[in-house]
Design an enzyme around this catalytic site. Structure first.
Site, PDB file in Angstrom:
ATOM      1  N   GLU A   1       0.833  -1.212   0.000  1.00 47.90           N
ATOM      2  CA  GLU A   1       0.000   0.000   0.000  1.00 47.90           C
ATOM      3  C   GLU A   1       0.865   1.258   0.000  1.00 47.90           C
ATOM      4  OE1 GLU A   1      -2.886  -0.447   3.129  1.00 47.90           O
ATOM      5  OE2 GLU A   1      -3.955  -1.967   1.961  1.00 47.90           O
TER       6      GLU A   1
ATOM      7  N   GLU B   1      -1.550  -9.814  -6.478  1.00 47.92           N
ATOM      8  CA  GLU B   1      -1.499 -10.540  -7.756  1.00 47.92           C
ATOM      9  C   GLU B   1      -0.595  -9.835  -8.755  1.00 47.92           C
ATOM     10  OE1 GLU B   1      -3.990  -9.532  -5.958  1.00 47.92           O
ATOM     11  OE2 GLU B   1      -5.872 -10.555  -6.403  1.00 47.92           O
TER      12      GLU B   1
ATOM     13  N   CYS C   1      -6.673  -6.087 -11.427  1.00 53.98           N
ATOM     14  CA  CYS C   1      -5.829  -7.292 -11.495  1.00 53.98           C
ATOM     15  C   CYS C   1      -6.326  -8.249 -12.565  1.00 53.98           C
ATOM     16  CB  CYS C   1      -5.780  -7.996 -10.140  1.00 53.98           C
ATOM     17  SG  CYS C   1      -4.722  -7.118  -8.972  1.00 53.98           S
TER      18      CYS C   1
END
Ligand code: THU
Length: 383
Positions: free
Chosen positions: A296, A307, A342
């Site tokens: 983050e 991912e 993703c």
């Protein structure tokens, strides 16, 4: 240089196998026998005689007559055909792209002549759109014998290294391979692992992979400077598979990926959401596993999911790759699925059959094929 494309018909350009089995079943039932579509499954793709004789070796109809079955079949088939769409995805497009590229095109099917021609017309083409149509009546030996493809190449005046065969069944792939041509397995009939063991050179989930001139050119180029045993198309590129990748079973590799995903989760940097995610993917080409966690950022939008970190780690290590399976672990029930960003990112390195396995701390487990999560992906074709 590739000069010709040779297509099987049923299961490659059109899907009539279900209709055929339905009518086959109807024939045996009309004679008072018990029959299911299953009785025909093993006998598909090897000519009409095998289709009926093979089924009857299981059904045991006493007054069975192939000639009668064949007549019954033709009448019903012609009646039912215009009620359904038989074109498989990408079929019309690849034929158009092949024309644009000036390639010769042949249809090579063991099915009866009338059926092949009727099916081809149902695709919306006249028969003279292609250079050659060879059918059951033109050969003495059915697939898996290579006769039909060898004959087509002789008539078209091309050598086996100048043609690509498109097939969907084990017998068909064997026939293509024995003719000496590169063989594309289109996964409409058999499973991915069956196509691999049948020895296909290229594996695609549908002909949509070649629906533009550019994407077909990519295949022609690949088929010319071919090195690896199997190519599978992921996103917009091909990935060759090494022997090493086949050493461990997929189950074993998934187990290892699971452990690596949990280890990665421990490194998650998530001071804002306190939501930890770990991921690990298996490279189709090398069998290696790469992991990542979410990272983050104070500027929230700069956050990168687990991912995508796994994917960029993998690409940094081995270049463009294909994802055979990806494991995503999180600590909630049900486990977190990949976010939409993703999914798009994974599209580049996945195909419809890429496995996506979601696992939670409590052991909740869900398994998907990538196409379940991304049914209509955006892929830009590359050469
Ligand atoms: N997250 C992932 O890592 N993968 C996903 O697919 C869903 C979301 C992360 C991003 C962020 O750090 C946290 O979960 C909360 O959104």
């Amino acid at each position: 240089m590739i000069k010709a494309l040779l297509f099987d018909m049923d299961g490659v350009l059109v899907s009539t196998e279900d209709l055929s089995m339905t009518i086959g079943k109807r024939y045996f039932e009309s004679k008072g026998a018990r029959c299911s579509k299953k009785n025909f499954e093993k006998h598909l793709g090897m000519g009409e005689r095998t289709f009926f004789d093979g089924a009857n070796s299981e059904v045991h109809l006493k007054d069975y007559s192939y000639d009668e079955a064949s007549r019954f079949f033709k009448d019903e088939y012609l009646r039912d055909l215009d009620k359904i769409e038989i074109a498989l995805p990408g079929a019309r497009e690849i034929l158009k792209a092949a024309k644009e590229l000036g390639l010769k095109i042949a249809i090579c099917s063991s099915a009866p002549d009338w059926k092949v021609r009727v099916n081809f017309n149902a695709l919306g083409f006249n028969e003279d759109y292609v250079d050659l149509i060879l059918t059951g009546k033109d050969v003495t030996k059915n697939k898996p014998d290579p006769e039909i493809y060898l004959k087509a190449m002789e008539i078209l005046g091309v050598k086996s290294n100048e043609a690509i065969v498109f097939e969907d069944t084990k017998g068909g792939i064997e026939s293509g391979k024995r003719s000496g041509s590169k063989t594309v397995s289109v996964l409409n009939t058999i499973s991915l692992s069956e196509a691999e063991s049948a020895g296909a050179d290229f594996i695609v989930t549908s002909l949509r992979s070649f629906s533009t001139k550019e994407s077909l050119e990519g295949l022609l180029k690949r088929a010319s400077d071919y090195k690896n045993p199997i190519y599978r198309k992921f996103g917009s590129h091909y990935v060759g598979r090494s022997k090493r990748a086949m050493m461990l079973s997929l189950e074993e590799k998934i187990k290892n990926a699971e452990k690596m995903a949990w280890d990665a989760l421990e490194n998650a940097y998530s001071p804002f959401s306190h939501f930890r995610v770990g991921s690990a993917l298996i490279s189709y080409g090398t069998g290696k596993i790469y992991s990542g966690c979410n990272v983050e950022n104070s500027s929230y939008g700069a956050t990168i999911c687990a991912e995508r970190n796994a994917v960029t780690t993998a690409v940094s290590s081995e270049g463009a790759l294909g994802i055979e399976a990806i494991v995503i672990v999180s600590e909630v029930d049900p486990p977190a699925p990949p976010c939409a960003v993703c999914r798009q990112f994974l599209t580049e390195f996945s195909d419809e059959h890429t496995k996506v396995i979601l696992i939670s701390k409590s052991g909740y487990r869900e398994e998907f094929e990538f196409s379940d999560l991304m049914p209509y992906p955006f892929i830009l074709d590359s050469k």
